[in-house]
Design an enzyme around this catalytic site. Structure first.
Site, PDB file in Angstrom:
ATOM      1  N   THR A 161       0.871  -1.182   0.000  1.00 25.25           N
ATOM      2  CA  THR A 161       0.000   0.000   0.000  1.00 25.25           C
ATOM      3  C   THR A 161       0.901   1.223   0.000  1.00 25.25           C
ATOM      4  O   THR A 161       1.640   1.448   0.969  1.00 25.25           O
ATOM      5  CB  THR A 161      -0.884   0.028   1.273  1.00 25.25           C
ATOM      6  OG1 THR A 161      -1.646  -1.158   1.321  1.00 25.25           O
ATOM      7  CG2 THR A 161      -1.813   1.241   1.253  1.00 25.25           C
ATOM      8  N   LYS A 180      -7.630   1.595  -3.086  1.00 26.35           N
ATOM      9  CA  LYS A 180      -7.288   1.150  -1.726  1.00 26.35           C
ATOM     10  C   LYS A 180      -7.388   2.322  -0.727  1.00 26.35           C
ATOM     11  O   LYS A 180      -7.953   2.204   0.357  1.00 26.35           O
ATOM     12  CB  LYS A 180      -5.859   0.575  -1.759  1.00 26.35           C
ATOM     13  CG  LYS A 180      -5.203   0.350  -0.430  1.00 26.35           C
ATOM     14  CD  LYS A 180      -5.678  -0.899   0.252  1.00 26.35           C
ATOM     15  CE  LYS A 180      -5.068  -1.027   1.649  1.00 26.35           C
ATOM     16  NZ  LYS A 180      -5.564  -2.131   2.402  1.00 26.35           N
ATOM     17  N   LYS A 233      -1.600   4.963   8.712  1.00 28.90           N
ATOM     18  CA  LYS A 233      -0.806   5.059   7.470  1.00 28.90           C
ATOM     19  C   LYS A 233      -1.735   5.322   6.278  1.00 28.90           C
ATOM     20  O   LYS A 233      -1.486   6.213   5.465  1.00 28.90           O
ATOM     21  CB  LYS A 233      -0.031   3.747   7.251  1.00 28.90           C
ATOM     22  CG  LYS A 233       0.658   3.697   5.904  1.00 28.90           C
ATOM     23  CD  LYS A 233       1.220   2.321   5.573  1.00 28.90           C
ATOM     24  CE  LYS A 233       1.671   2.310   4.116  1.00 28.90           C
ATOM     25  NZ  LYS A 233       2.185   1.040   3.660  1.00 28.90           N
TER      26      LYS A 233
HETATM   27  P1  NAD Z   1       5.977  -5.911   7.186  1.00 28.10           P
HETATM   28  O1  NAD Z   1       6.734  -4.781   7.782  1.00 28.10           O
HETATM   29  O2  NAD Z   1       5.661  -7.093   8.026  1.00 28.10           O
HETATM   30  O3  NAD Z   1       6.748  -6.442   5.856  1.00 28.10           O
HETATM   31  C1  NAD Z   1       7.479  -5.620   4.994  1.00 28.10           C
HETATM   32  C2  NAD Z   1       8.808  -6.324   4.743  1.00 28.10           C
HETATM   33  O4  NAD Z   1       9.570  -5.636   3.759  1.00 28.10           O
HETATM   34  C3  NAD Z   1       9.686  -6.392   5.994  1.00 28.10           C
HETATM   35  O5  NAD Z   1       9.897  -7.747   6.345  1.00 28.10           O
HETATM   36  C4  NAD Z   1      10.980  -5.691   5.579  1.00 28.10           C
HETATM   37  O6  NAD Z   1      12.147  -6.286   6.122  1.00 28.10           O
HETATM   38  C5  NAD Z   1      10.925  -5.858   4.072  1.00 28.10           C
HETATM   39  N1  NAD Z   1      11.770  -4.917   3.360  1.00 28.10           N
HETATM   40  C6  NAD Z   1      11.858  -3.567   3.493  1.00 28.10           C
HETATM   41  N2  NAD Z   1      12.759  -3.055   2.635  1.00 28.10           N
HETATM   42  C7  NAD Z   1      13.256  -4.104   1.927  1.00 28.10           C
HETATM   43  C8  NAD Z   1      14.221  -4.232   0.907  1.00 28.10           C
HETATM   44  N3  NAD Z   1      14.891  -3.183   0.425  1.00 28.10           N
HETATM   45  N4  NAD Z   1      14.485  -5.463   0.411  1.00 28.10           N
HETATM   46  C9  NAD Z   1      13.834  -6.538   0.896  1.00 28.10           C
HETATM   47  N5  NAD Z   1      12.899  -6.496   1.877  1.00 28.10           N
HETATM   48  C10 NAD Z   1      12.629  -5.292   2.383  1.00 28.10           C
HETATM   49  O7  NAD Z   1       4.640  -5.261   6.597  1.00 28.10           O
HETATM   50  P2  NAD Z   1       3.306  -6.039   6.139  1.00 28.10           P
HETATM   51  O8  NAD Z   1       2.327  -6.026   7.262  1.00 28.10           O
HETATM   52  O9  NAD Z   1       3.688  -7.324   5.487  1.00 28.10           O
HETATM   53  O10 NAD Z   1       2.767  -5.011   5.053  1.00 28.10           O
HETATM   54  C11 NAD Z   1       3.348  -4.923   3.767  1.00 28.10           C
HETATM   55  C12 NAD Z   1       2.522  -3.956   2.946  1.00 28.10           C
HETATM   56  O11 NAD Z   1       1.170  -4.423   2.882  1.00 28.10           O
HETATM   57  C13 NAD Z   1       2.464  -2.536   3.521  1.00 28.10           C
HETATM   58  O12 NAD Z   1       2.527  -1.609   2.467  1.00 28.10           O
HETATM   59  C14 NAD Z   1       1.122  -2.507   4.245  1.00 28.10           C
HETATM   60  O13 NAD Z   1       0.581  -1.195   4.331  1.00 28.10           O
HETATM   61  C15 NAD Z   1       0.283  -3.398   3.339  1.00 28.10           C
HETATM   62  N6  NAD Z   1      -0.867  -4.050   3.998  1.00 28.10           N
HETATM   63  C16 NAD Z   1      -0.709  -4.651   5.215  1.00 28.10           C
HETATM   64  C17 NAD Z   1      -1.819  -5.253   5.810  1.00 28.10           C
HETATM   65  C18 NAD Z   1      -1.699  -5.925   7.162  1.00 28.10           C
HETATM   66  O14 NAD Z   1      -2.734  -6.250   7.765  1.00 28.10           O
HETATM   67  N7  NAD Z   1      -0.499  -6.190   7.652  1.00 28.10           N
HETATM   68  C19 NAD Z   1      -3.074  -5.246   5.168  1.00 28.10           C
HETATM   69  C20 NAD Z   1      -3.177  -4.654   3.906  1.00 28.10           C
HETATM   70  C21 NAD Z   1      -2.054  -4.054   3.327  1.00 28.10           C
END
Ligand code: NAD
Length: 299
Positions: A93, A168, A243
């Site tokens: 997102t 979204k 966010k």
């Molecule tokens: P998260 O923080 O658990 O996962 C993100 C991952 O990206 C982390 O593990 C981090 O180490 C990795 N990362 C960052 N920079 C990197 C790089 N340069 N190379 C490789 N890996 C890298 O977050 P999440 O909860 O999995 O959410 C991910 C996305 O999905 C976000 O944009 C969030 O807004 C969206 N989202 C989350 C949810 C939810 O319920 N968690 C629901 C809908 C959307």
């Protein structure tokens, strides 16, 4: 079956990559956090030494990262190593501007691309029941669809580049505002001597009906599966709602759109987050509303 690179194996990306493996694809993944790579490996994901190494030979490159700056930076980094004609799918997102920038970078590198943010949370990622909101050319959408179907159950094409992110952000602005409205109604009902169940029974069959009330009720009892019955453990964390409301506010500012309730909802979640509630489910905002009512009663 396709060769897929998956960058970002966090709360969402980890289970999504596992579902692609279950669907029979060969998945090479990478995350900056070694423990997340180890967890993905146990689910059948091959781990590469870097994001760039993961995309070599991939037909499809998927990113699931925290914010726009991470997506633009990772896409810029991996593109020179990607196979010409490969499909880039960003499921994070992020702001619409960064999404459009990522599409532009992909087009310049002769790669196809879609923005495909999700709704459905960690449970949806685990159970492969996510909803994908997809922006991009029709051909790219059709190419992406079978891979998205392995991770979700509703795939909606929203239009040109960036419109998946637009959908979204707009959806979650409705959600944030409606959750606060439902929470306010329950707190007012408490003051008026109306039981939670009675308000639920009436409003869920009347014009106040909405998802925040009927599927995610912010008080325990009426909807047994809602986080209110589990001490407001997420679910969907308040920090993530903040966010998304912040992205909506930035989008409103950049387009000259006036969204008074969206802005107010952002202010309310900002205060809730600043008070240490970022990890509380977003329906826990009812505690904040109740506290406001109590402090105004003290005056
Ligand atoms: P998260 O923080 O658990 O996962 C993100 C991952 O990206 C982390 O593990 C981090 O180490 C990795 N990362 C960052 N920079 C990197 C790089 N340069 N190379 C490789 N890996 C890298 O977050 P999440 O909860 O999995 O959410 C991910 C996305 O999905 C976000 O944009 C969030 O807004 C969206 N989202 C989350 C949810 C939810 O319920 N968690 C629901 C809908 C959307």
């Amino acid at each position: 079956m396709a060769a897929i690179a998956f960058i970002g194996l966090g709360n969402m990306g980890g289970p999504m990559a596992a579902n692609l493996v279950k669907a029979g694809h060969s998945v090479v993944g990478f995350d900056l956090v070694p423990a997340l790579c180890d967890a993905a490996r146990t689910n059948g994901v091959t781990i590469a030494g870097s994001a760039r190494a993961a995309v070599t030979n991939a037909d499809v490159i998927i990113t699931m990262l925290p914010a726009g700056r991470h997506v633009v930076s990772v896409w810029t980094d991996v593109m020179p190593a990607a196979t010409r004609g490969a499909l880039m799918i960003d499921c994070s997102t992020i702001d619409v501007e960064s999404a459009r920038r990522a599409h532009m970078l992909a087009a310049r590198a002769s790669l196809h691309s879609v923005d495909a943010p999700v709704s459905g949370g960690v449970a949806g990622a685990r159970d492969a029941t996510l909803t994908f909101m997809v922006g991009g050319e029709v051909e790219s959408f059709e190419d992406a669809k079978p891979f998205l179907e392995a991770m979700g159950k509703k795939i909606v094409h929203c239009g040109r580049d960036g419109t998946g992110q637009a959908a979204k952000i707009c959806n979650n602005m409705i959600l944030g505002v409606s959750m606060i409205a439902v929470a306010e109604a329950f707190v007012l009902a408490e003051k008026l001597g109306l039981s939670h169940q009675a308000l639920f029974d009436a409003a869920s069959k009347a014009s106040g009906q909405c998802w925040s009330l009927t599927s995610y009720c912010p008080v325990p009892g009426p909807v047994p599966t809602s986080p209110a019955n589990n001490d407001y453990r997420p679910g969907f964390a308040s920090a993530l709602m903040l966010k998304d409301l912040t992205l909506a506010r930035a989008a409103a500012d950049s387009t000259g759109t006036v969204t008074p309730l969206g802005q107010h909802a952002q202010d309310i979640y900002k205060a809730f987050d600043a008070a240490g509630n970022g990890e509380v489910d977003f329906s826990g905002i009812i505690r904040h509303i109740r506290a406001l009512a109590e402090s105004s009663g003290d005056r």
